[in-house]
Scaffold this active site. Sequence first.
Site, mmCIF file in Angstrom:
data_model
loop_
_atom_site.group_PDB
_atom_site.id
_atom_site.type_symbol
_atom_site.label_atom_id
_atom_site.label_comp_id
_atom_site.label_asym_id
_atom_site.label_seq_id
_atom_site.Cartn_x
_atom_site.Cartn_y
_atom_site.Cartn_z
ATOM 1 N N GLU A 1 -7.007 -12.463 4.396
ATOM 2 C CA GLU A 1 -6.299 -11.388 5.099
ATOM 3 C C GLU A 1 -4.790 -11.516 4.915
ATOM 4 O OE1 GLU A 1 -7.614 -8.395 5.820
ATOM 5 O OE2 GLU A 1 -9.067 -9.502 7.036
ATOM 6 N N GLY B 1 -9.494 5.451 11.303
ATOM 7 C CA GLY B 1 -8.617 4.696 12.196
ATOM 8 C C GLY B 1 -9.258 3.424 12.736
ATOM 9 N N ALA B 2 -10.373 3.013 12.155
ATOM 10 C CA ALA B 2 -11.088 1.847 12.681
ATOM 11 C C ALA B 2 -10.776 0.583 11.894
ATOM 12 C CB ALA B 2 -12.588 2.099 12.652
ATOM 13 N N GLY B 3 -10.094 0.729 10.747
ATOM 14 C CA GLY B 3 -9.803 -0.446 9.933
ATOM 15 C C GLY B 3 -10.805 -0.646 8.814
ATOM 16 N N SER C 1 -10.793 1.384 6.096
ATOM 17 C CA SER C 1 -10.181 1.982 4.901
ATOM 18 C C SER C 1 -10.702 3.369 4.557
ATOM 19 C CB SER C 1 -10.339 1.055 3.684
ATOM 20 O OG SER C 1 -9.543 -0.069 3.867
ATOM 21 N N SER C 2 -10.776 4.219 5.553
ATOM 22 C CA SER C 2 -11.123 5.610 5.258
ATOM 23 C C SER C 2 -10.050 6.226 4.346
ATOM 24 C CB SER C 2 -11.284 6.426 6.537
ATOM 25 O OG SER C 2 -10.110 6.384 7.300
ATOM 26 N N GLU D 1 -0.396 6.097 -1.592
ATOM 27 C CA GLU D 1 -0.199 5.681 -0.191
ATOM 28 C C GLU D 1 1.194 5.111 0.021
ATOM 29 O OE1 GLU D 1 -2.652 4.031 2.633
ATOM 30 O OE2 GLU D 1 -4.532 4.490 1.640
ATOM 31 N N ASP E 1 -7.571 -2.640 -0.498
ATOM 32 C CA ASP E 1 -8.529 -1.635 -0.022
ATOM 33 C C ASP E 1 -8.958 -0.720 -1.160
ATOM 34 O OD1 ASP E 1 -7.647 -2.858 2.260
ATOM 35 O OD2 ASP E 1 -6.502 -1.145 2.992
HETATM 36 C C1 GLA Z 1 -4.442 -3.359 5.257
HETATM 37 C C2 GLA Z 1 -3.769 -3.111 3.919
HETATM 38 C C3 GLA Z 1 -4.300 -4.075 2.875
HETATM 39 C C4 GLA Z 1 -4.205 -5.520 3.363
HETATM 40 C C5 GLA Z 1 -4.812 -5.653 4.751
HETATM 41 C C6 GLA Z 1 -4.615 -7.023 5.351
HETATM 42 O O1 GLA Z 1 -5.800 -3.046 5.172
HETATM 43 O O2 GLA Z 1 -3.993 -1.791 3.505
HETATM 44 O O3 GLA Z 1 -3.613 -3.890 1.667
HETATM 45 O O4 GLA Z 1 -2.884 -5.958 3.324
HETATM 46 O O5 GLA Z 1 -4.276 -4.702 5.648
HETATM 47 O O6 GLA Z 1 -5.340 -7.968 4.652
#
Ligand code: GLA
Length: 387
Positions: A38, A128-130, A132-133, A166, A178
């Site tokens: 991460e 918005g949940a994390g 990667s939509s 992005e 992502d």
């Molecule tokens: C987000 C970013 C990624 C990465 C993560 C953390 O998802 O889009 O590029 O940096 O946070 O690991």
Amino acid sequence: MTPRDILIERVSAAFRRAYGEEPVRIVAAPGRVNLIGEHCDYNDGLVLPCAIDRETMIAIGPAHHGEIRSFAADFDDDSDGFSATAGVIDHAEADWKNHIRGVAHFLRERGIQPPAANLAIAGNVPMGAGLSSSASLGVAIALALSMHADAKVDPGDLARIAQQSENDFVGCACGIMDQMASACGTEGAAVLIDCQSMKQRAVPISESLAIVIIESGIQRILTDSPFNTRRAECEAAAEHYGVDALRNLDPARLEPERGDLDEACFRRARHVVTEIARVRRGIDAFTTGDTASLAEIMAASHASLRDDFQVSIPPIDQMVAMLAEKIGDRGGVRMTGAGFGGCLVAVVEKSLAEDVIGWVEHDHNRMAEVQASAGIYLPSKGAHLLR
Ligand code: GLA
């Protein structure tokens, strides 16, 4: 009907509703969950995400109106359109529109000029949940528009185009993880990405393991989180140690050469170098299904994100602690993604997956203010043409 069949039907129906005809093709790109590594991508480090069986679909067909038009089934049938030929693509107000405009802009920068088109968009990646939509939308658009322009773009480039969009069009300083996971995923495997060489390879996930994603219910918006501050702190730390990225910092130099580096930047650096080491150790554990090692590695990752990188929040820490205790050495659990809310990921013995879901939805939710939900996700194939 599978969730995928339902989504194909939804995106096709949206296309018919908007344009009164059938699309010529449908493409899909998945969301992702990061298993380990991460906040390493923008430090040129190693990451191990996997594409998941939730995706964004684009239905596309040719048009004669001279525009690239889009119709978003998940945004109340909102629509957008911009000239397919005018020199400059302006920004729109809504983010979803800028994801499309940005990708079109960066395709053009590579000499790919998508002609006029009609697009309809629908997805089942929670927003918005994390998960990667946004990245799945960007990658899906890059694939749809490049195919529409008869251009063959390899998955790594699809990811880079979506990331550039992005970064420089939507205005979010995300790394490459992502989009790479969404573009390059393989069924049954995670994707190991070396963000320095940009080499990637599939890392099979043991059949004995299940991936459970726990949505905390606490929404996060990346542009509003201190994500950019963390990036700047990592850069400052790299500069202090005289390396171009923290990836190149020898862990043995961390303490002895700490000097007058401020506490926050020192902690950020320590997280990154230790997390990269955890990715290396994790690869085998995920492949062989060594749950005792996963328990240890993922717990250390969470602690480092909480204490050194400081991107976790107390309700997530409590959930991680509760689940870690129940799971024991039968798997690992940690926060995943950028942080400040969003998701947890648990990788556990298959036979334990339903119990994990039960603990979240009963034991946790009975005590908590914000209700969490959990489900089993399958490591899935990256962006591709569906029909
Ligand atoms: C987000 C970013 C990624 C990465 C993560 C953390 O998802 O889009 O590029 O940096 O946070 O690991």
